[in-house]
Design an enzyme around this catalytic site. Structure first.
Site, PDB file in Angstrom:
ATOM      1  N   HIS A  22      23.168  32.873  60.722  1.00  0.00           N
ATOM      2  CA  HIS A  22      23.072  33.984  61.274  1.00  0.00           C
ATOM      3  C   HIS A  22      21.542  33.514  61.331  1.00  0.00           C
ATOM      4  O   HIS A  22      20.579  34.577  61.356  1.00  0.00           O
ATOM      5  CB  HIS A  22      23.441  35.068  60.987  1.00  0.00           C
ATOM      6  CG  HIS A  22      24.837  35.713  61.252  1.00  0.00           C
ATOM      7  ND1 HIS A  22      25.322  36.606  60.288  1.00  0.00           N
ATOM      8  CD2 HIS A  22      25.898  34.911  62.136  1.00  0.00           C
ATOM      9  CE1 HIS A  22      26.497  37.125  60.644  1.00  0.00           C
ATOM     10  NE2 HIS A  22      26.393  36.161  61.714  1.00  0.00           N
ATOM     11  N   HIS A  78      37.271  35.308  68.287  1.00  0.00           N
ATOM     12  CA  HIS A  78      36.864  35.584  68.094  1.00  0.00           C
ATOM     13  C   HIS A  78      36.324  34.883  69.025  1.00  0.00           C
ATOM     14  O   HIS A  78      35.317  33.450  68.375  1.00  0.00           O
ATOM     15  CB  HIS A  78      35.922  35.871  66.673  1.00  0.00           C
ATOM     16  CG  HIS A  78      34.256  37.224  66.048  1.00  0.00           C
ATOM     17  ND1 HIS A  78      34.277  37.790  67.446  1.00  0.00           N
ATOM     18  CD2 HIS A  78      34.014  36.231  65.221  1.00  0.00           C
ATOM     19  CE1 HIS A  78      32.689  38.044  66.461  1.00  0.00           C
ATOM     20  NE2 HIS A  78      32.757  36.601  65.171  1.00  0.00           N
ATOM     21  N   GLU A  80      31.878  34.938  68.893  1.00  0.00           N
ATOM     22  CA  GLU A  80      30.525  34.587  68.029  1.00  0.00           C
ATOM     23  C   GLU A  80      30.680  33.007  68.371  1.00  0.00           C
ATOM     24  O   GLU A  80      31.558  31.862  67.299  1.00  0.00           O
ATOM     25  CB  GLU A  80      30.147  35.044  66.785  1.00  0.00           C
ATOM     26  CG  GLU A  80      28.976  35.048  66.393  1.00  0.00           C
ATOM     27  CD  GLU A  80      28.595  36.118  64.856  1.00  0.00           C
ATOM     28  OE1 GLU A  80      29.693  36.258  64.349  1.00  0.00           O
ATOM     29  OE2 GLU A  80      27.605  35.683  64.611  1.00  0.00           O
ATOM     30  N   ASP A  82      29.892  30.539  65.850  1.00  0.00           N
ATOM     31  CA  ASP A  82      30.393  29.294  65.128  1.00  0.00           C
ATOM     32  C   ASP A  82      31.741  29.175  65.344  1.00  0.00           C
ATOM     33  O   ASP A  82      32.881  28.235  63.971  1.00  0.00           O
ATOM     34  CB  ASP A  82      30.020  30.262  63.535  1.00  0.00           C
ATOM     35  CG  ASP A  82      30.604  31.758  63.613  1.00  0.00           C
ATOM     36  OD1 ASP A  82      30.373  32.435  64.227  1.00  0.00           O
ATOM     37  OD2 ASP A  82      30.491  32.122  62.637  1.00  0.00           O
ATOM     38  N   HIS A 144      33.665  41.953  62.668  1.00  0.00           N
ATOM     39  CA  HIS A 144      33.342  42.236  63.023  1.00  0.00           C
ATOM     40  C   HIS A 144      31.795  42.161  63.666  1.00  0.00           C
ATOM     41  O   HIS A 144      31.186  43.162  63.836  1.00  0.00           O
ATOM     42  CB  HIS A 144      31.814  42.057  62.113  1.00  0.00           C
ATOM     43  CG  HIS A 144      31.419  40.618  61.838  1.00  0.00           C
ATOM     44  ND1 HIS A 144      30.277  40.211  62.495  1.00  0.00           N
ATOM     45  CD2 HIS A 144      31.751  39.484  62.493  1.00  0.00           C
ATOM     46  CE1 HIS A 144      29.845  39.036  62.438  1.00  0.00           C
ATOM     47  NE2 HIS A 144      31.358  37.899  62.572  1.00  0.00           N
ATOM     48  N   ASP A 163      37.474  35.949  61.178  1.00  0.00           N
ATOM     49  CA  ASP A 163      35.693  36.283  59.994  1.00  0.00           C
ATOM     50  C   ASP A 163      36.144  37.220  59.336  1.00  0.00           C
ATOM     51  O   ASP A 163      36.213  36.974  57.284  1.00  0.00           O
ATOM     52  CB  ASP A 163      34.487  36.597  60.510  1.00  0.00           C
ATOM     53  CG  ASP A 163      34.039  35.877  61.596  1.00  0.00           C
ATOM     54  OD1 ASP A 163      33.986  34.972  60.914  1.00  0.00           O
ATOM     55  OD2 ASP A 163      33.430  36.311  62.192  1.00  0.00           O
ATOM     56  N   TYR A 191      30.418  38.195  51.537  1.00  0.00           N
ATOM     57  CA  TYR A 191      30.605  37.805  52.721  1.00  0.00           C
ATOM     58  C   TYR A 191      30.567  39.603  53.028  1.00  0.00           C
ATOM     59  O   TYR A 191      30.375  39.985  54.166  1.00  0.00           O
ATOM     60  CB  TYR A 191      31.359  37.094  53.385  1.00  0.00           C
ATOM     61  CG  TYR A 191      32.218  37.327  54.421  1.00  0.00           C
ATOM     62  CD1 TYR A 191      31.283  35.382  55.008  1.00  0.00           C
ATOM     63  CD2 TYR A 191      32.643  37.828  55.583  1.00  0.00           C
ATOM     64  CE1 TYR A 191      31.339  35.434  56.114  1.00  0.00           C
ATOM     65  CE2 TYR A 191      32.708  37.611  56.943  1.00  0.00           C
ATOM     66  CZ  TYR A 191      32.444  36.519  57.193  1.00  0.00           C
ATOM     67  OH  TYR A 191      32.427  36.328  58.716  1.00  0.00           O
TER      68      TYR A 191
HETATM   69 FE   LIG Z   1      31.458  36.348  63.822  1.00  0.00          FE
HETATM   70 FE   LIG Z   2      32.051  33.645  61.377  1.00  0.00          FE
END
Ligand SMILES: [Fe+2]
Ligand SMILES: [Fe+2]
Length: 393
Positions: A22, A78, A80, A82, A144, A163, A191
């Protein structure tokens, strides 16, 4: 590719070297993995991709192991980067492949890639027959991100949870029964504390909702770290435990920052007071402790005592930043107290106490503070402060 179960395969990337995630926010002492999955049935389905720095290696692997032309659809649980970061590079090669995602996922994909791809929106309970198996989608809003969802492979009974239930952990084995359990749980709770804690009430509700769906679950395969194939429900139960507002482990944390050890000496005397009343504590100097590890410890602590000497009418910066981070991560509902030394004006401990209250901690004791180095007598008062705090627990 590594077979997870019944034609569900891992096609991810292991990132042994990763130490910050992040941006630089989160420490990842044991690396991480970006788990992508292939389901081989009458239809071949790719679930999630990997972080973009690994896009070439990832797509080469897919080409060699599956053949890009054989991928019939892509599920993006998701967006994001990553997990979806390599989607752009992959879609350059197979631009007409249908993508399935949540409604928020559609916005997220469009916002990240600005492409007119064939996007199909699914919601909780929607399913897709792919041959012997059927994909069932469950939105995991704010677990998340707004777009998060999980894909349940009905037939193989594998939950691809993205995640949720993941860990930044890259051991040599991909499976939970083949790794050090202490390391695994340390990374799983870290986490949760650093990423998921703000959404605790939602997580509790979501787990109750998933339990009520009565899914047969043989494997939970998240998008980071190891795959839960031995008693996979253990991590769901742990998440449920961690999501309770009164979750804690049986110790207090004393966290302080200090210039010339006066506040440190007070911290040690307070710890002695706690010990006199059978409360174990851990002491951390916030200026030299990894922030993500410290947040994990504060998440687990049953009580928090925080100290700083006074500087420029306030506190040392590691303490003020920690208080800010604790507020953002919604770390609250714990008994707390403040302390510190000072040279002339002494506002620091009062600032900490007020901020702890504002953050939602339970602060009953007035902060304890002493000018210059504490005397023997004043250190005894710190011991008594610790004893009094312990009695209130
Ligand atoms: Fe994520
Ligand atoms: Fe992730």
């Amino acid at each position: 590719m590594i077979e997870v179960k019944n034609n569900v395969y891992w096609v991810g990337i292991k990132d042994w070297d990763l130490r910050r995630f992040h941006g630089h926010e989160l420490s990842t002492h044991r690396g991480s993995t970006y788990n992508s999955y292939i389901i081989k049935d009458e239809k071949t389905v790719l679930v999630d991709t990997v972080w973009n720095p690994y896009k070439e290696e990832f797509v080469e692997n897919l080409e060699r192991e599956v053949g890009l032309e054989n991928i019939d659809m892509i599920i993006i649980n998701h967006c994001e980067p990553d997990h979806a970061g390599s989607l752009g590079y992959l879609m350059e090669k197979i631009p007409n492949t249908p993508i399935y995602c949540s409604k928020n996922g559609e916005q997220s994909i469009k916002g990240h890639f600005h492409k007119d791809w064939n996007i199909n929106v699914v919601k909780t309970g929607d399913s897709l027959k792919i041959g012997e198996n059927e994909l069932v989608f469950v939105e995991m809003t704010m677990m998340h991100w707004p777009d998060s969802m999980l894909t349940y492979v009905k037939g193989a009974n594998v939950v691809l949870s993205n995640d949720a239930f993941g860990q930044h952990y890259s051991p040599s084995s991909l499976f939970n029964d083949q790794v050090d359990q202490c390391e695994l749980y340390q990374e799983a709770i870290k986490y949760f504390a650093n990423i998921l804690n703000p959404f605790r009430p939602l997580i509790k509700k979501k787990i109750e909702e998933i339990k009520a769906m009565n899914l047969d679950i043989d494997v939970i395969a998240p998008s980071h770290g190891v795959i839960w194939r031995d008693n996979p429900i253990q991590i769901v139960e742990k998440y449920y435990e961690w999501s309770q507002s009164d979750f804690s482990e049986d110790y207090a944390v004393i966290v302080y920052d200090t210039m010339y050890d006066a506040t440190k000496n007070m911290a040690q005397a307070i710890a002695e007071g706690l010990r006199n009343n059978n409360i174990n504590s851990k002491l951390y100097n916030s200026s030299v402790t990894d922030k993500s590890d410290l947040i994990t410890e504060l998440f687990k602590a049953k009580a928090i005592i925080m100290g700083s000497c006074t500087v420029n009418n306030g506190t040392l910066s590691s303490i003020s930043m920690l208080l800010e981070e604790m507020q953002l991560l919604k770390l609250k509902n714990k008994p707390a107290a403040a302390f510190g030394s000072f040279g002339w004006s002494g506002e620091g401990p009062g600032h900490i106490s007020e901020r702890l209250k504002k953050n939602g901690m339970k602060v009953d004791l007035e902060p304890i503070k002493f000018k210059y180095q504490p005397t023997e007598e004043q250190l005894k008062e710190c011991v008594e402060f610790g004893e009094k705090f312990a009695q209130s627990l």
